[in-house]
Motif scaffolding. Sequence first.
Motif, PDB file in Angstrom:
ATOM      1  N   SER A  16       0.773  -1.303   0.097  1.00 59.19           N
ATOM      2  CA  SER A  16      -0.081   0.080   0.129  1.00 59.19           C
ATOM      3  C   SER A  16       0.744   1.317   0.143  1.00 59.19           C
ATOM      4  O   SER A  16       1.925   1.170   0.315  1.00 59.19           O
ATOM      5  CB  SER A  16      -0.915  -0.046   1.284  1.00 59.19           C
ATOM      6  OG  SER A  16      -0.120   0.210   2.396  1.00 59.19           O
ATOM      7  N   LEU A  17       0.207   2.379  -0.413  1.00 55.69           N
ATOM      8  CA  LEU A  17       0.911   3.651  -0.491  1.00 55.69           C
ATOM      9  C   LEU A  17       1.256   4.077   1.048  1.00 55.69           C
ATOM     10  O   LEU A  17       2.332   4.696   1.199  1.00 55.69           O
ATOM     11  CB  LEU A  17       0.124   4.614  -0.861  1.00 55.69           C
ATOM     12  CG  LEU A  17       0.635   6.108  -1.257  1.00 55.69           C
ATOM     13  CD1 LEU A  17       1.918   5.812  -2.285  1.00 55.69           C
ATOM     14  CD2 LEU A  17      -0.274   7.050  -1.922  1.00 55.69           C
ATOM     15  N   SER A  18       0.440   3.871   2.220  1.00 52.28           N
ATOM     16  CA  SER A  18       0.674   3.841   3.495  1.00 52.28           C
ATOM     17  C   SER A  18       2.078   3.630   3.869  1.00 52.28           C
ATOM     18  O   SER A  18       2.764   3.785   4.602  1.00 52.28           O
ATOM     19  CB  SER A  18      -0.749   3.630   4.241  1.00 52.28           C
ATOM     20  OG  SER A  18      -0.612   2.199   4.175  1.00 52.28           O
ATOM     21  N   MET A  19       2.004   2.111   3.539  1.00 58.42           N
ATOM     22  CA  MET A  19       3.425   1.336   3.658  1.00 58.42           C
ATOM     23  C   MET A  19       4.738   1.951   3.251  1.00 58.42           C
ATOM     24  O   MET A  19       5.827   2.367   3.746  1.00 58.42           O
ATOM     25  CB  MET A  19       3.408  -0.027   3.426  1.00 58.42           C
ATOM     26  CG  MET A  19       4.670  -0.723   3.647  1.00 58.42           C
ATOM     27  SD  MET A  19       5.129  -0.677   5.274  1.00 58.42           S
ATOM     28  CE  MET A  19       3.860  -1.904   6.390  1.00 58.42           C
ATOM     29  N   CYS A  20       4.381   2.457   1.878  1.00 56.50           N
ATOM     30  CA  CYS A  20       5.525   3.411   1.268  1.00 56.50           C
ATOM     31  C   CYS A  20       5.978   4.522   2.143  1.00 56.50           C
ATOM     32  O   CYS A  20       7.053   4.884   2.390  1.00 56.50           O
ATOM     33  CB  CYS A  20       4.998   3.831  -0.159  1.00 56.50           C
ATOM     34  SG  CYS A  20       6.086   5.165  -0.879  1.00 56.50           S
ATOM     35  N   TYR A  21       4.986   5.295   2.600  1.00 60.72           N
ATOM     36  CA  TYR A  21       5.314   6.459   3.470  1.00 60.72           C
ATOM     37  C   TYR A  21       5.746   6.002   4.744  1.00 60.72           C
ATOM     38  O   TYR A  21       6.856   6.556   5.191  1.00 60.72           O
ATOM     39  CB  TYR A  21       4.085   7.264   3.910  1.00 60.72           C
ATOM     40  CG  TYR A  21       3.302   7.802   2.809  1.00 60.72           C
ATOM     41  CD1 TYR A  21       4.241   8.658   1.574  1.00 60.72           C
ATOM     42  CD2 TYR A  21       1.841   8.102   2.625  1.00 60.72           C
ATOM     43  CE1 TYR A  21       3.623   9.102   0.606  1.00 60.72           C
ATOM     44  CE2 TYR A  21       1.238   8.761   1.627  1.00 60.72           C
ATOM     45  CZ  TYR A  21       1.975   9.154   0.531  1.00 60.72           C
ATOM     46  OH  TYR A  21       1.498   9.907  -0.688  1.00 60.72           O
ATOM     47  N   ARG A  22       5.405   4.741   5.330  1.00 65.20           N
ATOM     48  CA  ARG A  22       6.022   4.363   6.470  1.00 65.20           C
ATOM     49  C   ARG A  22       7.538   3.975   6.539  1.00 65.20           C
ATOM     50  O   ARG A  22       8.443   4.131   7.308  1.00 65.20           O
ATOM     51  CB  ARG A  22       5.222   3.175   6.977  1.00 65.20           C
ATOM     52  CG  ARG A  22       4.091   3.332   7.585  1.00 65.20           C
ATOM     53  CD  ARG A  22       3.328   2.101   7.811  1.00 65.20           C
ATOM     54  NE  ARG A  22       2.003   2.260   8.174  1.00 65.20           N
ATOM     55  CZ  ARG A  22       1.206   2.577   9.379  1.00 65.20           C
ATOM     56  NH1 ARG A  22       2.096   2.566  10.404  1.00 65.20           N
ATOM     57  NH2 ARG A  22       0.016   2.627   9.372  1.00 65.20           N
ATOM     58  N   LEU A  23       7.834   3.375   5.448  1.00 55.44           N
ATOM     59  CA  LEU A  23       9.495   3.211   4.857  1.00 55.44           C
ATOM     60  C   LEU A  23      10.061   4.260   4.721  1.00 55.44           C
ATOM     61  O   LEU A  23      11.250   4.443   5.288  1.00 55.44           O
ATOM     62  CB  LEU A  23       9.480   2.298   3.635  1.00 55.44           C
ATOM     63  CG  LEU A  23       8.749   0.807   3.903  1.00 55.44           C
ATOM     64  CD1 LEU A  23       8.635   0.072   2.469  1.00 55.44           C
ATOM     65  CD2 LEU A  23       9.690   0.057   4.576  1.00 55.44           C
ATOM     66  N   VAL A  24       9.429   5.458   4.206  1.00 58.87           N
ATOM     67  CA  VAL A  24      10.373   6.649   3.892  1.00 58.87           C
ATOM     68  C   VAL A  24      10.709   7.272   5.193  1.00 58.87           C
ATOM     69  O   VAL A  24      11.685   7.690   5.501  1.00 58.87           O
ATOM     70  CB  VAL A  24       9.397   7.644   2.990  1.00 58.87           C
ATOM     71  CG1 VAL A  24      10.261   8.855   3.213  1.00 58.87           C
ATOM     72  CG2 VAL A  24       9.403   7.281   1.567  1.00 58.87           C
ATOM     73  N   VAL A  25       9.563   7.190   6.183  1.00 60.59           N
ATOM     74  CA  VAL A  25       9.730   7.932   7.586  1.00 60.59           C
ATOM     75  C   VAL A  25      10.855   7.187   8.482  1.00 60.59           C
ATOM     76  O   VAL A  25      11.598   7.583   8.928  1.00 60.59           O
ATOM     77  CB  VAL A  25       8.502   7.910   8.060  1.00 60.59           C
ATOM     78  CG1 VAL A  25       8.694   8.399   9.832  1.00 60.59           C
ATOM     79  CG2 VAL A  25       7.533   8.844   7.525  1.00 60.59           C
ATOM     80  N   TRP A  26      10.630   5.645   8.085  1.00 56.77           N
ATOM     81  CA  TRP A  26      11.687   4.939   8.779  1.00 56.77           C
ATOM     82  C   TRP A  26      13.108   4.831   8.495  1.00 56.77           C
ATOM     83  O   TRP A  26      13.995   5.289   9.180  1.00 56.77           O
ATOM     84  CB  TRP A  26      11.388   3.352   8.735  1.00 56.77           C
ATOM     85  CG  TRP A  26      12.465   2.374   9.162  1.00 56.77           C
ATOM     86  CD1 TRP A  26      13.050   1.569   8.458  1.00 56.77           C
ATOM     87  CD2 TRP A  26      12.961   2.244  10.578  1.00 56.77           C
ATOM     88  NE1 TRP A  26      14.052   0.917   9.210  1.00 56.77           N
ATOM     89  CE2 TRP A  26      13.922   1.497  10.570  1.00 56.77           C
ATOM     90  CE3 TRP A  26      12.644   3.143  11.664  1.00 56.77           C
ATOM     91  CZ2 TRP A  26      14.672   0.882  11.656  1.00 56.77           C
ATOM     92  CZ3 TRP A  26      13.544   2.703  12.957  1.00 56.77           C
ATOM     93  CH2 TRP A  26      14.458   1.762  12.718  1.00 56.77           C
ATOM     94  N   GLY A  27      13.109   5.239   7.059  1.00 59.57           N
ATOM     95  CA  GLY A  27      14.656   5.497   6.381  1.00 59.57           C
ATOM     96  C   GLY A  27      15.188   6.638   6.971  1.00 59.57           C
ATOM     97  O   GLY A  27      16.220   6.829   7.318  1.00 59.57           O
ATOM     98  N   ALA A  28      14.204   7.841   6.828  1.00 56.41           N
ATOM     99  CA  ALA A  28      14.926   9.108   7.284  1.00 56.41           C
ATOM    100  C   ALA A  28      15.335   9.032   8.988  1.00 56.41           C
ATOM    101  O   ALA A  28      16.050   9.540   9.205  1.00 56.41           O
ATOM    102  CB  ALA A  28      13.727  10.137   7.340  1.00 56.41           C
ATOM    103  N   CYS A  29      14.288   8.375   9.629  1.00 60.53           N
ATOM    104  CA  CYS A  29      14.570   8.434  11.197  1.00 60.53           C
ATOM    105  C   CYS A  29      15.766   7.518  11.431  1.00 60.53           C
ATOM    106  O   CYS A  29      16.705   7.795  12.283  1.00 60.53           O
ATOM    107  CB  CYS A  29      13.534   7.618  11.967  1.00 60.53           C
ATOM    108  SG  CYS A  29      11.779   8.465  12.002  1.00 60.53           S
ATOM    109  N   PHE A  30      16.070   6.464  10.687  1.00 61.27           N
ATOM    110  CA  PHE A  30      17.206   5.405  10.900  1.00 61.27           C
ATOM    111  C   PHE A  30      18.574   6.282  10.643  1.00 61.27           C
ATOM    112  O   PHE A  30      19.649   6.332  11.027  1.00 61.27           O
ATOM    113  CB  PHE A  30      17.153   4.000  10.025  1.00 61.27           C
ATOM    114  CG  PHE A  30      18.237   3.215  10.416  1.00 61.27           C
ATOM    115  CD1 PHE A  30      18.071   2.406  11.495  1.00 61.27           C
ATOM    116  CD2 PHE A  30      19.202   3.137   9.678  1.00 61.27           C
ATOM    117  CE1 PHE A  30      19.120   1.670  11.795  1.00 61.27           C
ATOM    118  CE2 PHE A  30      20.333   2.182   9.872  1.00 61.27           C
ATOM    119  CZ  PHE A  30      20.161   1.430  10.905  1.00 61.27           C
TER     120      PHE A  30
END
Length: 329
Positions: free
Chosen positions: A218-232
Amino acid sequence: MEFAVIVVLVLYGLSTILSLETILIFHRVKKNLTLTVFAFMYCLFTITIFAGMAATGGNPKTMDPEWCRAQALVLLYELSVLIFLNCCITFNVWSAVAGGGKFRDQERRRIVWFLFASFLLSLIPTLVVYVKNSAQPVGVGFQGHAVYCSYVMPIEGYAYGVLPYNAILTLLAFAMMVHASTKLILYRSRISHANQGHSNLSSTGSKSGSNSASPRISLSMCYRLVVWGACFVAIMAMSNFPQIRAVRNGHYSPNDAQINAREYSGAVVGIIVWFIFCTGAAARSFSTPAVIYRWIRGSKREEEERAMRQSGMNYYEYNNTMYSSQGYN
């Protein structure tokens, strides 16, 4: 104990609890084994910190030199495993989105290789630090900080082992996240335009076309991955900044032994992982409170069924009897 130390320990404790919840959620879902192992390794990391605090009465600076070295090396190894596992998590998503058909849906088969590689390769930075320090006198090279012991000299141990390892894996994971997320956003955008272009079709045709075009992620999972990547990336930058500065200057600053961004960034990892991956509707339905609620409802229904069997009534007759006894007739 200083207030800042208490805050960091509370954050570590909350991260540990939420990491355990993450493990339980994905164990119930039977998905994302790599993320489950990541949360488990983070729990081991926090337990190592709490064990040192308990053994020294909350003051790691008084820890025995040999135990201080042991804790520092164990923490370094656990951190190295976490960084490698994060890269594996990213690879799972990247392979499902942009890796082609042969990489899809194979996490259960490659999880063994992930674990083997992470446990083996994480020895590299740990052994580099150990070998570089082996020429120093006993008790020299490791220092108790505010909440744990860490390696301080010779600084080349970080320059040759830890920093290159962290940089390569972090940049690789971030590149895969950006690539996968970009492809998902572009794909969803094309699907949206295609659906708008076919709005004049019949309702049945529109539904079937929409269903056939739905993406696997889903697109929401895409956003979650972007956020996690930036946080990490932010966590890695803050946690490695003192080491980078020490390598540049040739020594650590006295302030590095105090509470700083490194401690806070490491203490919120479990909170961030839970917030990003365990707050969606699907994950919430498998959370511990939701499971307990369903168990309580199930127990209540079992009591009603037991009462019906004892009275010899069916469900309709039992409900009518209950309603009558409560004055609804």
